[in-house]
Enzyme design. Structure first.
Site, PDB file in Angstrom:
ATOM      1  N   CYS A 118      -4.410   1.924 -20.857  1.00 17.70           N
ATOM      2  CA  CYS A 118      -5.392   3.309 -20.312  1.00 17.70           C
ATOM      3  C   CYS A 118      -5.029   4.385 -21.294  1.00 17.70           C
ATOM      4  O   CYS A 118      -4.192   5.145 -21.487  1.00 17.70           O
ATOM      5  CB  CYS A 118      -5.240   3.485 -19.310  1.00 17.70           C
ATOM      6  SG  CYS A 118      -6.613   5.133 -19.140  1.00 17.70           S
ATOM      7  N   CYS A 155      -5.511   7.549 -20.197  1.00 19.78           N
ATOM      8  CA  CYS A 155      -4.116   8.432 -18.969  1.00 19.78           C
ATOM      9  C   CYS A 155      -2.963   8.053 -19.935  1.00 19.78           C
ATOM     10  O   CYS A 155      -2.125   9.852 -19.399  1.00 19.78           O
ATOM     11  CB  CYS A 155      -4.145   7.181 -18.175  1.00 19.78           C
ATOM     12  SG  CYS A 155      -5.480   6.357 -17.892  1.00 19.78           S
ATOM     13  N   ASP A 156      -2.889   8.216 -20.837  1.00 13.59           N
ATOM     14  CA  ASP A 156      -1.694   8.018 -21.477  1.00 13.59           C
ATOM     15  C   ASP A 156      -1.127   8.207 -23.153  1.00 13.59           C
ATOM     16  O   ASP A 156      -0.033   8.564 -22.932  1.00 13.59           O
ATOM     17  CB  ASP A 156      -0.739   6.555 -21.370  1.00 13.59           C
ATOM     18  CG  ASP A 156      -0.459   5.619 -19.879  1.00 13.59           C
ATOM     19  OD1 ASP A 156      -0.592   6.913 -18.908  1.00 13.59           O
ATOM     20  OD2 ASP A 156      -0.539   4.291 -19.712  1.00 13.59           O
TER      21      ASP A 156
END
Lengths: 306, 306
Positions: free
Chosen positions: A132, A135-136
């Site tokens: 992701c 997300c990261d």
């Protein structure tokens, strides 16, 4: 016993649906599966759950599960093997043929990212290996990153990562990209994205704590090379967990549940929320939000039955 | 200076959009208004934010605001007085004519419940006086509750409250209910819901800590009576905060922003999230989820401009 509401799945969508359904006195049964908690259980720290600067993914899920239990949700840890949504009450069977019946269902079984299966992938999961970018991505400012894949998700991830770093390498198994032309052009025009074609990752190596390099293999020559990197974003597709619903509710060509009017599936009384019906946002907070919507929609559906 | 993204509003939708936009390096400017934080600022304890058993509404909003600030969101505390979405960059002006420009906009200005304006209403706000049965219903198990209103929301609230108590009184200003026939029938058929017509509440009384009774006035005879109660659910409609967007983006007949494809308004580059476009769910978690979606959609829109 006929339950008012059974929720299949126990990620952010399923548990939030449970929290709202329990508060609406529906006494929901959550079939959490043998691996409860969803994709966040495989993450490390997350920094995008609103109001919490930094929390371990598994801790957030534990808090949600406790919240759902406090409010009176019941949990079953089996997996569902088959369902019958053609008659009412709806019927579900576990792998051991235990039968459950419910007047309404919320499907929140999620999606599973396709993985490589190569050595090091599991060891460095959440330690440089991730699926992701949204997300990261922010964790890899000015770092070297590899995006594995050549479809739309990989192209979006590569494009997204240009905000953070100019050391981006895409590794793609085919000899050309496969995503949309617009996205392809954006990636091909960007001097900070290097593309290695006809290759895949056969080994992810690290220092024990974090990814440090990968071993690439050219699919034609079988030649192996190593490439230093700080992160590997695996973007080779997801499988929505809908095998058991085939023939029961409408799915799209990729297997995602088709929804109308927010959370309604093609069968009245069967609702869905989270990644099982969402290939676009795939965030804990979006899944939780739609899980709440599904519970409120199920509540209205059940109220109208009375 | 042209901002990449301006977010108007600072409830759960606006702040979650800010958190995601900041992590996507959009350096969002949040115009939080003179009363930041949205409707949760007027609540007491909430028990339906996933993962948190019990938290004060204002505390949850403070955590979200801190989270957004840590990630680099900028805040302006003015109110927006007018906008021009007909040319690009989009333009916004505060009440003091300070001008802001942005390539993309997320509208998250929320909705304001219509209130009575009677004595006691503000004093007992969150202490028995509320506008959200889904949020607060579970607090009044076996208690006496009054629902003020006769439209769909009031009927849904009354029907919802039958899960918790059989001491429900609806107070409606007209001589018949006005919601959908199905909902009317459900309420009229329920022996636990008493309806007082042609009346309104002119005073909310309490013991200093909590509501204990209301004074009703019959609209024809002007006769006043008192009625003991533990809660007053005010369900006389909401006003979406869209005055300044009239003529700029498509609104529905009630003033809510019309959305297509999740968060897109009728003007490309202008997105919306939260109660300003949602009369159906109106929960903090649903607003936060859609706020995240709006940020991701704005991010993709901006990436395509480059």
């Amino acid at each position: 016993m006929i339950h008012k509401l059974i929720i299949i799945g126990s990620g952010p969508a399923g548990l939030t649906a449970g929290i709202y359904a329990a508060r609406a006195e529906l006494q929901p049964l959550i079939i959490e599966g043998k691996k409860p908690g969803g994709q966040l259980m495989g993450t490390s720290y997350i920094e995008n759950w609103p109001g919490v600067s930094r929390i371990l993914g598994p801790d957030l899920m534990m808090h949600m599960q406790e919240h759902a239990k406090e409010l009176g949700c019941s949990f079953v840890s089996s997996n569902i093997a088959r369902v019958d949504f053609s008659t009412k009450p709806f019927k579900l069977w576990t792998q051991r043929e235990q039968e459950y019946q419910a007047q309404a269902i919320i499907i929140a079984t999620g999606a599973t990212p396709n993985l490589l299966g190569c050595p090091g992938e599991q060891q460095y999961w959440g330690k440089g290996v991730t699926t992701c970018a949204v997300c990261d991505g922010a964790l890899y400012k000015d770092k070297r990153v590899i995006i594995l894949g050549g479809g739309d998700t990989a192209l979006e991830d590569a494009s997204f990562m240009t905000k953070f770093t100019n050391k981006i390498t895409m590794v793609h198994i085919k000899d050309e990209l496969t995503g949309s032309k617009v996205m392809q052009k954006r990636v091909l025009d960007n001097p900070n994205i290097n593309i290695i074609y006809q290759s895949t990752i056969i080994n992810i190596n690290g220092d024990g704590n974090h990814v440090t390099e990968v071993t690439l293999q050219n699919q034609q020559t079988k030649e192996e090379t190593t490439l230093e990197t700080d992160a590997v974003f695996i973007a080779i597709g997801l499988r929505p967990q809908t095998e058991i619903f085939k023939g029961q509710i409408a799915l799209d060509q990729w297997g995602y549940i088709k929804l109308t009017d927010q959370t309604k599936t093609s069968v009245p009384g069967v609702f869905a929320a989270g990644d099982v019906a969402d290939f676009r946002y795939r965030q804990a907070i979006t899944s939780a939000g739609v899980g709440c919507m599904a519970a409120l929609d199920a509540e209205r559906y059940l109220a109208a039955l009375e």
